[in-house]
Design a protein around this motif. Structure first.
Motif, PDB file in Angstrom:
ATOM      1  N   ASP A  48      33.782  30.909  33.859  1.00 57.51           N
ATOM      2  CA  ASP A  48      33.793  32.335  34.205  1.00 57.51           C
ATOM      3  C   ASP A  48      35.011  33.063  33.640  1.00 57.51           C
ATOM      4  O   ASP A  48      35.140  34.274  33.792  1.00 57.51           O
ATOM      5  CB  ASP A  48      33.785  32.512  35.735  1.00 57.51           C
ATOM      6  CG  ASP A  48      32.424  32.157  36.308  1.00 57.51           C
ATOM      7  OD1 ASP A  48      31.434  32.251  35.543  1.00 57.51           O
ATOM      8  OD2 ASP A  48      32.352  31.780  37.477  1.00 57.51           O
ATOM      9  N   LEU A  49      35.936  32.337  33.008  1.00 58.20           N
ATOM     10  CA  LEU A  49      37.091  33.009  32.403  1.00 58.20           C
ATOM     11  C   LEU A  49      36.652  33.641  31.074  1.00 58.20           C
ATOM     12  O   LEU A  49      35.740  33.141  30.417  1.00 58.20           O
ATOM     13  CB  LEU A  49      38.230  32.006  32.187  1.00 58.20           C
ATOM     14  CG  LEU A  49      38.811  31.452  33.503  1.00 58.20           C
ATOM     15  CD1 LEU A  49      39.813  30.347  33.217  1.00 58.20           C
ATOM     16  CD2 LEU A  49      39.458  32.551  34.337  1.00 58.20           C
ATOM     17  N   THR A  50      37.318  34.718  30.702  1.00 59.17           N
ATOM     18  CA  THR A  50      36.869  35.476  29.522  1.00 59.17           C
ATOM     19  C   THR A  50      38.044  35.786  28.580  1.00 59.17           C
ATOM     20  O   THR A  50      39.194  35.476  28.890  1.00 59.17           O
ATOM     21  CB  THR A  50      36.198  36.797  29.977  1.00 59.17           C
ATOM     22  OG1 THR A  50      37.047  37.433  30.933  1.00 59.17           O
ATOM     23  CG2 THR A  50      34.847  36.544  30.607  1.00 59.17           C
ATOM     24  N   ASN A 101      42.249  37.235  39.802  1.00 58.34           N
ATOM     25  CA  ASN A 101      40.798  37.025  39.684  1.00 58.34           C
ATOM     26  C   ASN A 101      40.058  38.207  39.034  1.00 58.34           C
ATOM     27  O   ASN A 101      38.854  38.358  39.202  1.00 58.34           O
ATOM     28  CB  ASN A 101      40.184  36.674  41.049  1.00 58.34           C
ATOM     29  CG  ASN A 101      40.516  37.732  42.084  1.00 58.34           C
ATOM     30  OD1 ASN A 101      41.058  38.777  41.729  1.00 58.34           O
ATOM     31  ND2 ASN A 101      40.186  37.460  43.334  1.00 58.34           N
ATOM     32  N   THR A 102      40.786  39.010  38.264  1.00 50.75           N
ATOM     33  CA  THR A 102      40.126  40.156  37.618  1.00 50.75           C
ATOM     34  C   THR A 102      38.949  39.713  36.738  1.00 50.75           C
ATOM     35  O   THR A 102      37.869  40.308  36.789  1.00 50.75           O
ATOM     36  CB  THR A 102      41.152  40.947  36.769  1.00 50.75           C
ATOM     37  OG1 THR A 102      42.178  41.398  37.634  1.00 50.75           O
ATOM     38  CG2 THR A 102      40.511  42.127  36.084  1.00 50.75           C
ATOM     39  N   MET A 103      39.143  38.665  35.953  1.00 48.20           N
ATOM     40  CA  MET A 103      38.070  38.233  35.046  1.00 48.20           C
ATOM     41  C   MET A 103      36.807  37.877  35.830  1.00 48.20           C
ATOM     42  O   MET A 103      35.693  38.225  35.461  1.00 48.20           O
ATOM     43  CB  MET A 103      38.518  37.033  34.208  1.00 48.20           C
ATOM     44  CG  MET A 103      39.550  37.403  33.155  1.00 48.20           C
ATOM     45  SD  MET A 103      40.142  35.956  32.274  1.00 48.20           S
ATOM     46  CE  MET A 103      41.303  36.700  31.144  1.00 48.20           C
ATOM     47  N   LYS A 104      37.003  37.187  36.946  1.00 52.35           N
ATOM     48  CA  LYS A 104      35.854  36.775  37.761  1.00 52.35           C
ATOM     49  C   LYS A 104      35.199  37.984  38.434  1.00 52.35           C
ATOM     50  O   LYS A 104      33.972  38.087  38.511  1.00 52.35           O
ATOM     51  CB  LYS A 104      36.286  35.768  38.823  1.00 52.35           C
ATOM     52  CG  LYS A 104      36.605  34.417  38.218  1.00 52.35           C
ATOM     53  CD  LYS A 104      37.161  33.494  39.272  1.00 52.35           C
ATOM     54  CE  LYS A 104      37.777  32.290  38.630  1.00 52.35           C
ATOM     55  NZ  LYS A 104      36.813  31.377  38.041  1.00 52.35           N
ATOM     56  N   ASN A 105      36.048  38.915  38.894  1.00 53.39           N
ATOM     57  CA  ASN A 105      35.483  40.111  39.543  1.00 53.39           C
ATOM     58  C   ASN A 105      34.673  40.935  38.548  1.00 53.39           C
ATOM     59  O   ASN A 105      33.627  41.472  38.883  1.00 53.39           O
ATOM     60  CB  ASN A 105      36.599  40.957  40.165  1.00 53.39           C
ATOM     61  CG  ASN A 105      37.172  40.252  41.387  1.00 53.39           C
ATOM     62  OD1 ASN A 105      36.528  39.373  41.964  1.00 53.39           O
ATOM     63  ND2 ASN A 105      38.377  40.616  41.781  1.00 53.39           N
ATOM     64  N   LYS A 149      29.352  42.637  36.582  1.00 53.47           N
ATOM     65  CA  LYS A 149      28.391  42.642  35.484  1.00 53.47           C
ATOM     66  C   LYS A 149      27.067  42.033  35.948  1.00 53.47           C
ATOM     67  O   LYS A 149      25.987  42.572  35.687  1.00 53.47           O
ATOM     68  CB  LYS A 149      28.997  41.827  34.331  1.00 53.47           C
ATOM     69  CG  LYS A 149      28.221  41.870  33.057  1.00 53.47           C
ATOM     70  CD  LYS A 149      29.005  41.116  31.999  1.00 53.47           C
ATOM     71  CE  LYS A 149      28.103  40.693  30.877  1.00 53.47           C
ATOM     72  NZ  LYS A 149      28.818  39.882  29.901  1.00 53.47           N
ATOM     73  N   LEU A 150      27.160  40.904  36.667  1.00 54.99           N
ATOM     74  CA  LEU A 150      25.950  40.238  37.158  1.00 54.99           C
ATOM     75  C   LEU A 150      25.219  41.132  38.155  1.00 54.99           C
ATOM     76  O   LEU A 150      24.001  41.241  38.124  1.00 54.99           O
ATOM     77  CB  LEU A 150      26.307  38.897  37.808  1.00 54.99           C
ATOM     78  CG  LEU A 150      26.648  37.773  36.844  1.00 54.99           C
ATOM     79  CD1 LEU A 150      27.115  36.534  37.601  1.00 54.99           C
ATOM     80  CD2 LEU A 150      25.456  37.425  35.961  1.00 54.99           C
TER      81      LEU A 150
END
Ligand SMILES: Nc1ncnc2c1ncn2[C@@H]1O[C@H](COP(=O)(O)OP(=O)(O)O)[C@@H](O)[C@H]1O
Ligand SMILES: O=C(CO)[C@H](O)[C@H](O)COP(=O)(O)O
Length: 555
Positions: free
Chosen positions: A394-396, A540-544, A549-550
């Motif tokens: 989930d990291l981007t 946790n910004t990337m996950k949020n 998006k989902l």
């Protein structure tokens, strides 16, 4: 003794590469690429039904086509006497697996089952068993199963047991009708020799098997699903043999179809990226080989056994006999550069590159090489396809330092650097765990294509990097194993060590670190680690963002 030859088959994702080498000199005598008729299947052939996005299937008939088509073609091209071919080696993507019936015929060959997607080959990058993989990881951690420590404490959806569990859950009938689940590499070796032999490399890296402990025990498998309790002794049965040993000899039927003499020894199958390790001569403690393409696989040989978080796996005798073979990786490398070239380059760059007759990669490489390390003020995280070392898909991706003056070539350079920092992080995690990394080798498509990239790697790592001298390192390594199972009396070698000493190949030109660059990259790497730790662990910004998006309906 006259010239002797060995064949290496390298079964990739879209095609099979066949290479004929002179066993004594290592000369690459002939090569042939057989494109798979069906490539990566995304709809079921008889029904045309579209598969979900994360499915990737293949047709085993395509693998047979490689055997039947390439060998007669090469022999015809190079006009050698087939009697002089003394050994065969096979490498394959992994875990690429298939269900077989009682007669060891793929279930998908039977019209009764072929409309069931689960009857086909599941390619290594079939990612639809993620839920099953997570279940195995969680249960193993909960029950304190020691096997999970060998795999960086995370089971991949690409591996054998998640794939089997997915079949069981979604198509119990196919599970019931399956007599054997087999790696495609072992199936091809079985078709060549008639011997049902599993490779210790595929079993160890992809099927949770250990040479003393075997597969996960029946109680564990029962807790996963009671129908799996005896799967290791039944549908996973078979003689597991070490790489470097003989699986069997070419049968008359296959010899006739391939235009070869019967009885040629065939080596136990190996994993495609691992096959490149002996090809560059890495057969000693502390040698690390990077197979750099769309993604990068790092293979390290060590005499020490350590459990390291974030690696893909460690298997004793799994890459070169006598060593603990470690595999780690970056899920996207060339793919990140491809993303930039395909989606983020302005029109003027495309026009300019075209005008100069250069590919966009080549144009960007040339322009980026006019910059010094640190000059662009940019730093990126290489997580366009998640982070393998943090075992978090989930990291981007991230680029810091952009301004109104930032140029495309500066971003391109920052992306090359980001992948180098990612590799340095992997190397440091080995070193911090007490495993020496003494020598670096690179093979795969990227080292041949991008000199700037390789110089950046040498500078960031502050180490010399040796480059494979074959465009087909995996097929070359497979052929070396073929020469080993032929043995010395037949003109081959006694061991993979002897073969590597005689015919392993690296280019004369190596990449060596430039001291001024090293100093700046050391500073940039400290900043990379801060970003890595912050966005990987503390923030946790990337996950949020991904969740949002989902929720908006995008995958
Ligand atoms: N000059 C280049 N510089 C950097 N990356 C490149 C260059 N040319 C192609 N690539 C990237 O290399 C990758 C393909 O590498 P290759 O080793 O041939 O493939 P694979 O990993 O499928 O075996 C692609 O992701 C492509 O974007
Ligand atoms: O899982 C692997 C090695 O353990 C490989 O990544 C997989 O087999 C595909 O490799 P490639 O893209 O180089 O063909």
């Amino acid at each position: 003794m006259g010239a002797k030859y060995a064949i290496g088959f390298d079964f990739g994702t879209e095609s099979g590469r066949t290479l004929l080498i002179d066993v004594e000199t290592g000369e690459e005598i002939g090569t042939y690429i057989t494109h798979y008729n069906h490539g990566v299947i995304d709809e079921i052939p008889p029904t045309g039904k579209k598969l979900q996005n994360d499915w990737s299937l293949q047709d085993p008939a395509d693998y047979m086509k490689v055997l039947y088509e390439s060998v007669p073609e090469i022999i015809h091209q190079v006009q050698i006497n087939p009697q002089e071919i003394i050994g065969i080696g096979v490498d394959f993507t992994s875990c690429t697996m298939l269900p077989l019936d009682n007669n060891h015929v793929p279930l998908c060959f039977n019209p009764k089952w072929s409309k069931h997607p689960h009857s086909w080959v599941k390619l290594w990058k079939h990612h639809a068993a993620q839920q099953e993989a997570d279940e195995i990881t969680h249960l193993a951690i909960k029950l304190g199963e020691s096997f999970i420590n060998r795999y960086g404490r995370k089971i991949s959806s690409e591996w054998m047991f998640p794939k089997i569990l997915q079949i069981l859950r979604e198509s119990p009938k196919i599970f019931e009708k399956t007599d054997l689940f087999l790696e495609a590499c072992d199936w091809v070796v079985y078709r060549l020799t008639g011997s049902l032999v599993r490779s210790n490399a595929t079993s160890g890296f992809k099927a949770l098997w250990h040479k003393d402990a075997g597969y996960p025990d029946p109680q564990f498998l029962r807790q996963l699903d009671e129908r799996l309790e005896h799967v290791a002794d039944t549908k996973m049965r078979g003689n597991i043999r070490p790489i470097g040993s003989k699986a069997g000899e070419l049968t008359k039927e296959m010899a006739d179809r391939m235009g070869l003499p019967e009885g040629i020894p065939v080596a136990v199958g190996i994993i495609d990226s691992h096959a490149a390790v002996p090809a560059v001569g890495a057969v000693r403690n502390g040698q690390l080989v990077m197979t750099m393409g769309t993604s990068t696989c790092h293979m390290l040989l060590s005499d020490k056994k350590k459990m390291i978080k974030g690696i893909t796996g460690v298997v004793e005798d799994g890459i070169i006999p006598g060593f603990y073979g470690y595999e780690a990786g970056q899920a996207a490398v060339g793919d990140i550069f491809a993303w930039f070239v395909n989606h983020s380059v302005p029109e003027y760059v495309k026009q300019q590159a075209m005008k100069e007759g250069l590919s966009i990669h080549k144009w960007l490489e040339r322009e980026a090489s006019t910059y010094k390390p640190g000059q662009s003020g940019l730093l990126a995280l290489d997580w366009w396809n998640g982070s393998r070392i943090l075992a978090d898909s989930d990291l981007t991706g991230l680029i810091v330092g952009l301004t109104l003056g930032t140029k495309p070539e500066e971003i391109y350079r920052a992306l090359l650097e980001a992948t180098a920092f990612g590799t340095r992080k992997i190397i440091e995690s080995f070193v911090e765990a007490g495993i020496e990394v003494d020598e670096l080798f690179a093979c795969g498509g990227l080292p041949q294509r991008n000199e700037l990239l390789m110089q950046i790697y040498a500078d960031v790592m502050n180490r010399e990097i040796k480059i494979a001298d074959s465009k087909q390192s995996s097929a070359y390594g497979a052929a070396m194993f073929g020469a080993v199972v032929a043995g010395k009396e037949k003109g081959g070698y006694n061991s993979i060590f002897e073969a590597a000493d005689k015919i392993a190949k690296v280019k004369e030109k190596t990449y060596t670190p430039v001291p001024e660059h090293v100093k700046i990259y050391d500073q940039l790497y400290e900043e990379y680690k801060k970003l890595h730790n912050y966005f990987g662990c503390a923030n946790n910004t990337m996950k949020n963002l991904k969740k949002l998006k989902l929720n908006c309906g995008f995958r």
